[in-house]
Design a protein around this motif. Structure first.
Motif, PDB file in Angstrom:
ATOM      1  N   HIS A 182     -10.049  -2.459  -8.360  1.00  0.00           N
ATOM      2  CA  HIS A 182      -9.388  -2.817  -7.103  1.00  0.00           C
ATOM      3  C   HIS A 182      -9.156  -1.562  -6.254  1.00  0.00           C
ATOM      4  CE1 HIS A 182      -7.260  -5.511  -4.469  1.00  0.00           C
ATOM      5  NE2 HIS A 182      -6.209  -4.704  -4.440  1.00  0.00           N
ATOM      6  N   VAL A 186     -11.436  -1.795  -3.029  1.00  0.00           N
ATOM      7  CA  VAL A 186     -10.651  -2.502  -2.008  1.00  0.00           C
ATOM      8  C   VAL A 186      -9.471  -1.664  -1.535  1.00  0.00           C
ATOM      9  CG1 VAL A 186      -9.334  -4.590  -1.452  1.00  0.00           C
ATOM     10  CG2 VAL A 186     -11.313  -4.743  -2.986  1.00  0.00           C
ATOM     11  N   CYS A 187      -8.598  -1.298  -2.448  1.00  0.00           N
ATOM     12  CA  CYS A 187      -7.386  -0.551  -2.094  1.00  0.00           C
ATOM     13  C   CYS A 187      -7.707   0.947  -2.072  1.00  0.00           C
ATOM     14  CB  CYS A 187      -6.270  -0.872  -3.096  1.00  0.00           C
ATOM     15  SG  CYS A 187      -4.631  -0.383  -2.550  1.00  0.00           S
ATOM     16  N   CYS A 194      -7.252  -4.091   3.485  1.00  0.00           N
ATOM     17  CA  CYS A 194      -6.278  -5.176   3.298  1.00  0.00           C
ATOM     18  C   CYS A 194      -6.807  -6.523   3.763  1.00  0.00           C
ATOM     19  CB  CYS A 194      -4.980  -4.845   4.034  1.00  0.00           C
ATOM     20  SG  CYS A 194      -4.230  -3.263   3.562  1.00  0.00           S
ATOM     21  N   CYS A 197      -8.404  -8.232   0.886  1.00  0.00           N
ATOM     22  CA  CYS A 197      -7.700  -8.083  -0.387  1.00  0.00           C
ATOM     23  C   CYS A 197      -7.121  -9.422  -0.831  1.00  0.00           C
ATOM     24  CB  CYS A 197      -6.593  -7.043  -0.256  1.00  0.00           C
ATOM     25  SG  CYS A 197      -5.566  -6.896  -1.731  1.00  0.00           S
TER      26      CYS A 197
END
Length: 219
Positions: A182, A186-187, A194, A197
């Motif tokens: 993650h 993504v993060c 976001c 997410c």
């Protein structure tokens, strides 16, 4: 993060990726120790490129010692800090032979006695090779833990201990893989994505990063 939110947080990550795996390539516990030790301040992609040919040739500590430090350097010269890492890998191979009969011990404290193996590396090996419910806190997990509110702490150990306490039983085995992936995809460190997410509504981070098109219109 509330307990109910923690459960939902992990449940969504689990549904999205039911069987997460390390992105480091290794054929046995010894190769895994070597790969994780080499991955410090390097990418998994870069380590895999360097170790594919190496691991075709070297599968045991004895074979690594026979290859020697200079031989190892030729394989891993594209990896950062390769001189120090080569020295450590040869030394840990020698210690495995001398103290553990050439076998990787399924014990975190014993693993941490190996040259170049710290707590994070030991936790990865315990989890991936031996199925232990450990939390290997790298820069990604440290960031995700603090940013989301899942496990805030000023040090990797503090985050690890909070994750260990907060993570419920169904998710403990794979938790650190979900969090690493993650954080990696993504993060992200500079600009978390976001808008795509799946746990954004559970996350304490504000303000949420808008989609690129929205951000462009705002400017």
């Amino acid at each position: 993060m509330k307990k109910s939110d923690v459960i939902e947080f992990y449940a969504r990550l689990a549904a999205d990726n039911p069987h997460p795996e390390t992105e480091l390539e290794a054929g046995n516990p010894f190769q895994l120790v070597v790969a994780v030790a080499l991955s410090a301040q390097a990418t998994d992609v870069g380590v895999n490129k360097a170790t594919r040919a190496l691991f075709e040739e070297v599968k045991t500590p004895e074979q690594m010692v026979a290859l020697g430090e200079e031989g190892l350097k030729r394989h891993i010269k594209t990896i950062g800090l390769f001189n120090t890492k080569a020295k450590n890998v040869i030394a840990l191979s020698e210690k495995l032979i001398a103290d553990f009969g050439g076998e990787v011990p399924a014990d975190r404290d014993a693993l941490e006695t190996l040259p170049g193996v710290g707590r994070k590396t030991a936790n990865v090996v315990m989890n991936v090779a031996f199925g232990a419910e450990t939390f290997a806190v790298d820069t990604h997990i440290f960031r995700v833990g603090n940013r989301t509110g899942l496990a805030r702490g000023k040090t990797p150990l503090a985050v690890e201990l909070k994750l260990d306490k907060a993570t419920p039983a169904p998710f403990r085995l794979h938790a650190h893989h979900w969090l690493i992936l993650h954080g990696r995809y993504v993060c992200k460190a500079r600009k978390p994505e976001c808008w795509r997410c799946i746990v954004a509504d559970l996350c304490a981070y504000k303000p949420k990063t808008p989609p690129p098109a929205t951000a462009a219109r705002a400017t």
